[in-house]
Scaffold this motif. Structure first.
Motif, PDB file in Angstrom:
ATOM      1  N   MET A 270       0.860  -1.175   0.000  1.00 35.21           N
ATOM      2  CA  MET A 270       0.000   0.000   0.000  1.00 35.21           C
ATOM      3  C   MET A 270       0.904   1.236   0.000  1.00 35.21           C
ATOM      4  O   MET A 270       1.743   1.384   0.868  1.00 35.21           O
ATOM      5  N   GLN A 271       0.687   2.097  -0.940  1.00 31.12           N
ATOM      6  CA  GLN A 271       1.498   3.311  -1.075  1.00 31.12           C
ATOM      7  C   GLN A 271       0.969   4.397  -0.146  1.00 31.12           C
ATOM      8  O   GLN A 271      -0.175   4.826  -0.268  1.00 31.12           O
ATOM      9  N   ILE A 272       1.804   4.865   0.768  1.00 27.18           N
ATOM     10  CA  ILE A 272       1.414   5.884   1.741  1.00 27.18           C
ATOM     11  C   ILE A 272       1.560   7.285   1.155  1.00 27.18           C
ATOM     12  O   ILE A 272       0.661   8.112   1.266  1.00 27.18           O
ATOM     13  N   LYS A 273       2.719   7.557   0.537  1.00 25.74           N
ATOM     14  CA  LYS A 273       2.994   8.881  -0.031  1.00 25.74           C
ATOM     15  C   LYS A 273       2.606   8.920  -1.501  1.00 25.74           C
ATOM     16  O   LYS A 273       2.500   7.891  -2.157  1.00 25.74           O
ATOM     17  N   ASN A 274       2.423  10.135  -2.002  1.00 26.31           N
ATOM     18  CA  ASN A 274       2.141  10.327  -3.422  1.00 26.31           C
ATOM     19  C   ASN A 274       3.366   9.930  -4.248  1.00 26.31           C
ATOM     20  O   ASN A 274       4.497  10.025  -3.767  1.00 26.31           O
ATOM     21  N   SER A 275       3.111   9.521  -5.478  1.00 20.32           N
ATOM     22  CA  SER A 275       4.193   9.275  -6.430  1.00 20.32           C
ATOM     23  C   SER A 275       3.948  10.196  -7.622  1.00 20.32           C
ATOM     24  O   SER A 275       2.958  10.927  -7.659  1.00 20.32           O
ATOM     25  N   SER A 276       4.805  10.128  -8.609  1.00 17.34           N
ATOM     26  CA  SER A 276       4.612  10.980  -9.782  1.00 17.34           C
ATOM     27  C   SER A 276       3.370  10.571 -10.570  1.00 17.34           C
ATOM     28  O   SER A 276       2.824  11.357 -11.328  1.00 17.34           O
ATOM     29  N   SER A 277       2.883   9.347 -10.362  1.00 13.21           N
ATOM     30  CA  SER A 277       1.731   8.883 -11.141  1.00 13.21           C
ATOM     31  C   SER A 277       0.439   8.727 -10.344  1.00 13.21           C
ATOM     32  O   SER A 277      -0.624   8.561 -10.924  1.00 13.21           O
ATOM     33  N   GLY A 278       0.513   8.764  -9.018  1.00 17.33           N
ATOM     34  CA  GLY A 278      -0.711   8.563  -8.251  1.00 17.33           C
ATOM     35  C   GLY A 278      -0.626   9.104  -6.837  1.00 17.33           C
ATOM     36  O   GLY A 278       0.446   9.408  -6.324  1.00 17.33           O
ATOM     37  N   TYR A 279      -1.789   9.215  -6.215  1.00 16.10           N
ATOM     38  CA  TYR A 279      -1.881   9.691  -4.840  1.00 16.10           C
ATOM     39  C   TYR A 279      -1.673   8.535  -3.879  1.00 16.10           C
ATOM     40  O   TYR A 279      -2.060   7.406  -4.148  1.00 16.10           O
ATOM     41  N   GLY A 280      -1.077   8.850  -2.728  1.00 18.71           N
ATOM     42  CA  GLY A 280      -0.894   7.866  -1.683  1.00 18.71           C
ATOM     43  C   GLY A 280      -2.103   7.812  -0.767  1.00 18.71           C
ATOM     44  O   GLY A 280      -3.017   8.638  -0.847  1.00 18.71           O
ATOM     45  N   LEU A 281      -2.077   6.844   0.128  1.00 19.76           N
ATOM     46  CA  LEU A 281      -3.194   6.602   1.033  1.00 19.76           C
ATOM     47  C   LEU A 281      -3.529   7.818   1.899  1.00 19.76           C
ATOM     48  O   LEU A 281      -4.701   8.145   2.087  1.00 19.76           O
ATOM     49  N   VAL A 282      -2.520   8.507   2.414  1.00 18.11           N
ATOM     50  CA  VAL A 282      -2.772   9.663   3.288  1.00 18.11           C
ATOM     51  C   VAL A 282      -3.511  10.762   2.529  1.00 18.11           C
ATOM     52  O   VAL A 282      -4.508  11.303   3.015  1.00 18.11           O
TER      53      VAL A 282
ATOM     54  N   VAL B 281       1.945  16.718  -5.120  1.00 18.40           N
ATOM     55  CA  VAL B 281       0.898  16.095  -5.949  1.00 18.40           C
ATOM     56  C   VAL B 281       1.514  15.398  -7.156  1.00 18.40           C
ATOM     57  O   VAL B 281       2.560  15.815  -7.652  1.00 18.40           O
ATOM     58  N   PRO B 282       0.871  14.341  -7.626  1.00 23.40           N
ATOM     59  CA  PRO B 282       1.356  13.634  -8.814  1.00 23.40           C
ATOM     60  C   PRO B 282       1.309  14.521 -10.058  1.00 23.40           C
ATOM     61  O   PRO B 282       0.591  15.521 -10.098  1.00 23.40           O
ATOM     62  N   ASP B 283       2.060  14.130 -11.057  1.00 27.08           N
ATOM     63  CA  ASP B 283       2.013  14.825 -12.344  1.00 27.08           C
ATOM     64  C   ASP B 283       0.622  14.667 -12.942  1.00 27.08           C
ATOM     65  O   ASP B 283      -0.065  13.678 -12.700  1.00 27.08           O
TER      66      ASP B 283
END
Length: 189
Positions: free
Chosen positions: A1-13, A75-77
């Protein structure tokens, strides 16, 4: 589960804060519109404002947390298929949503502290009345509170329409990214 945002999507928080704030806004708006018509003999006459104020202060804390998180996890791209005007409009809309929400919270605070009394937050602690005694403070702040809330609902509606347009017409990941942590841009053209 991804907690932080990445360049392609939002994280859980980010996703949880987004939806928590959205649901709270709708709940507080409905409660606010309902409670202004309560009369002195209603059993909710004192309880409704107490809960409205307490939840409003909790919303302010969630908004502050969201703003801090936004700095910590950018925020992601934008999806590749978004046009330049869509990206600019989305950024402006997000800023306007934050500004209106801050204005609503500030005006609510001014309504509640107009007589110099602090705000009890769930009975746990009291937020002090730092600003009070301004002529017609409660009346003016109340009018602004209402109109800021109506403007926020209009902007939220446009925000939702934009997300649905991207999902159903453009078939891109804009909406999915705010529903599923770490979503990737798989359908973009």
């Amino acid at each position: 589960m991804q907690i932080k945002n990445s360049s392609s999507g939002y994280g859980l928080v980010s996703i949880l804060l987004h939806w928590l704030i959205a649901v709270t806004i709708f709940g507080l708006t409905a409660a606010g519109l309902w409670m202004v018509d309560l009369n002195y003999y209603s059993p909710w006459y004192k309880a409704a404002p107490f809960w409205h104020k307490s939840i409003g202060i909790a919303l302010a804390a969630a908004l502050l947390l969201r703003l801090i998180w936004r700095l910590a996890s950018p925020v992601p791209d934008s999806p590749a298929n978004h046009k330049r005007w869509e990206v600019v409009l989305a950024h402006l809309m997000h800023r306007l949503l934050y500004i209106l929400l801050i204005a609503i919270l500030a005006s609510g605070y001014l309504i509640s502290t107009a007589k110099g009394q602090g705000i009890s937050v769930f009975g746990w602690f009291e937020l002090p009345a730092l600003i009070s005694g301004i002529p017609r403070q409660a009346d003016i702040a109340g009018e602004l509170h209402f109109w800021f809330a109506m403007a926020l609902l209009g902007c939220v509606t446009l925000h939702a329409i934009g997300a649905l347009k991207h999902h159903f017409i453009d078939h891109d990941s804009t909406l999915i990214r705010m529903l599923r942590p770490g979503s990737i841009q798989s359908k973009e053209k």
